[in-house]
Structure formats: C-alpha cells, structure tokens
Design an enzyme around this catalytic site. Structure first.
Site, mmCIF file in Angstrom:
data_model
loop_
_atom_site.group_PDB
_atom_site.id
_atom_site.type_symbol
_atom_site.label_atom_id
_atom_site.label_comp_id
_atom_site.label_asym_id
_atom_site.label_seq_id
_atom_site.Cartn_x
_atom_site.Cartn_y
_atom_site.Cartn_z
ATOM 1 N N HIS A 65 0.822 -1.208 0.000
ATOM 2 C CA HIS A 65 0.000 0.000 0.000
ATOM 3 C C HIS A 65 0.854 1.254 0.000
ATOM 4 O O HIS A 65 1.929 1.284 0.588
ATOM 5 C CB HIS A 65 -0.888 0.048 1.256
ATOM 6 C CG HIS A 65 -1.741 -1.154 1.424
ATOM 7 N ND1 HIS A 65 -2.079 -1.638 2.661
ATOM 8 C CD2 HIS A 65 -2.338 -1.965 0.527
ATOM 9 C CE1 HIS A 65 -2.851 -2.713 2.525
ATOM 10 N NE2 HIS A 65 -3.013 -2.936 1.227
ATOM 11 N N LYS A 74 4.814 7.718 8.189
ATOM 12 C CA LYS A 74 4.258 6.875 9.252
ATOM 13 C C LYS A 74 5.359 6.290 10.113
ATOM 14 O O LYS A 74 6.497 6.140 9.675
ATOM 15 C CB LYS A 74 3.380 5.776 8.682
ATOM 16 C CG LYS A 74 4.087 4.784 7.795
ATOM 17 C CD LYS A 74 3.144 3.691 7.297
ATOM 18 C CE LYS A 74 2.657 4.000 5.924
ATOM 19 N NZ LYS A 74 1.846 2.972 5.319
ATOM 20 N N ASP A 170 -6.333 -6.247 -1.988
ATOM 21 C CA ASP A 170 -4.908 -6.473 -2.233
ATOM 22 C C ASP A 170 -4.677 -7.484 -3.359
ATOM 23 O O ASP A 170 -3.734 -7.345 -4.135
ATOM 24 C CB ASP A 170 -4.209 -6.934 -0.956
ATOM 25 C CG ASP A 170 -4.091 -5.826 0.076
ATOM 26 O OD1 ASP A 170 -4.378 -4.650 -0.251
ATOM 27 O OD2 ASP A 170 -3.721 -6.137 1.227
#
Length: 189
Positions: A65, A74, A170
């Site tokens: 992702h 992040k 996915d």
C-alpha cells in the site's frame, strides 16, 4: 531510543531501550524530542495525527500500500508477535527509487520504522497473531490509495512463509509497471 538510517533513503529504524525486571519490562516506544532532534526538524513528531492498529494471523499479507498526492509519513511497529515488514521506494527523485528492503519487527526488541512519504508498505504475519500499530501524519483518504499486488513479478518480494490470506482489494491491486505508468513514477535522470 537508538535511531539508525537504513539502506533506503530517509527510512529510519528506531530501537527503544527496554528496562526489564522481575515484573516484565517497560519501554518508551517513542520519544518526540529524540526523534525531532535526530532529524533536525523541531516539531516534526507533532505532525502525526492518527494511530491505527491491525491484527493479522500467521501467513496473512497486508500490502503493498501507498498514498498518492503528497504521500503519507508513518511510524510502524509490531506491538505483539512478529512481522516481515517490506518497504519499496516509489519516489522518482530518490537515489533508492524502486528498491525494497525488508525488516523484522517484533515484540522482543520493539524496533519500529519511520517511513517518509513516497513508499509502498506491506507485511506478513510470522506468528499466530501479530498486532501492528501505525502512526500517520495525515488523515487517511481512500481516494489517494495506491497499491501493487503482493506477488508482483517485477518486485519479486520474498515472503518468508506461505501466503495464507490477502484481502480482495490487495489481490486485485495492479502491477508495479501499472503503478509507474499511472503515477508517472519513472526515475528522472
């Protein structure tokens, strides 16, 4: 907390220093002052706005992702269990564009990653249960989701265990070549 660079440009590996005694252990998993001082950007840690957690079972793969637009920074750590965590640099101007690196994140040494904007991210659960915590620097916007299928032949990610489950989303993700074409990600000379 020890902070080390990795082979991928701008990705950092953070290792807390747990205190262990007869009760178990205590560790500070993040220290804003140490993080900001290391990066030389006062207040950068204050830009993290959302914390999320996922639980996965052995063999599950989540990923690969990323975020379009200005991307998403992040902090990623495994709070329980262990995961094989994979990053792929998708920043066209980066010296490590297209390169990948895997990291073992677990609940034994509490290492976690600072992932700057411009990376694909995914992981495989290596233990019966693995809880992964994410701290991101902007609210999630599904309209900016990017993805590459976990078994893309060009990326050739080596998952250490047989893949047991992936989400429908996915499994339907595009290829590395489709991502490059759609996002105009070819490296610049």
């Amino acid at each position: 907390m020890r902070i080390e660079p990795t082979e991928l440009a701008d990705v950092l590996l953070l290792t807390p220093q747990p205190y262990r005694d007869g009760r178990g252990l205590f560790t500070r998993t993040f220290d804003a002052a140490v993080f900001d001082e290391h990066l030389g950007i006062p207040g950068l840690s204050a830009t993290f706005v959302q914390d999320s957690q996922s639980r996965s079972y052995r063999g599950v793969v989540r990923g690969m992702h990323g975020r379009a637009g200005r991307g998403e920074a992040k902090l990623v750590r495994c709070a329980h269990g262990a995961v094989h965590d994979v990053l792929v640099d998708i920043r066209p101007d980066s010296a490590t564009f297209g390169r990948q690196r895997a990291f073992l994140l677990d609940d034994k040494d509490f290492r976690h990653l600072y992932v700057p904007p411009g990376f694909l991210h995914g992981f495989q659960a290596l233990t019966p249960v693995a809880d992964v915590c994410y701290r991101i620097d902007r609210p999630h916007d599904p309209a900016e989701d990017l993805g590459v299928v976990y078994d893309d032949p060009d990326l050739a990610i080596e998952w250490p265990q047989p893949v047991t489950v992936v989400s429908e989303r996915d499994a339907r993700a595009g290829s590395w070549q489709q991502l490059i074409a759609a996002q105009h990600l070819a490296p610049r000379a």
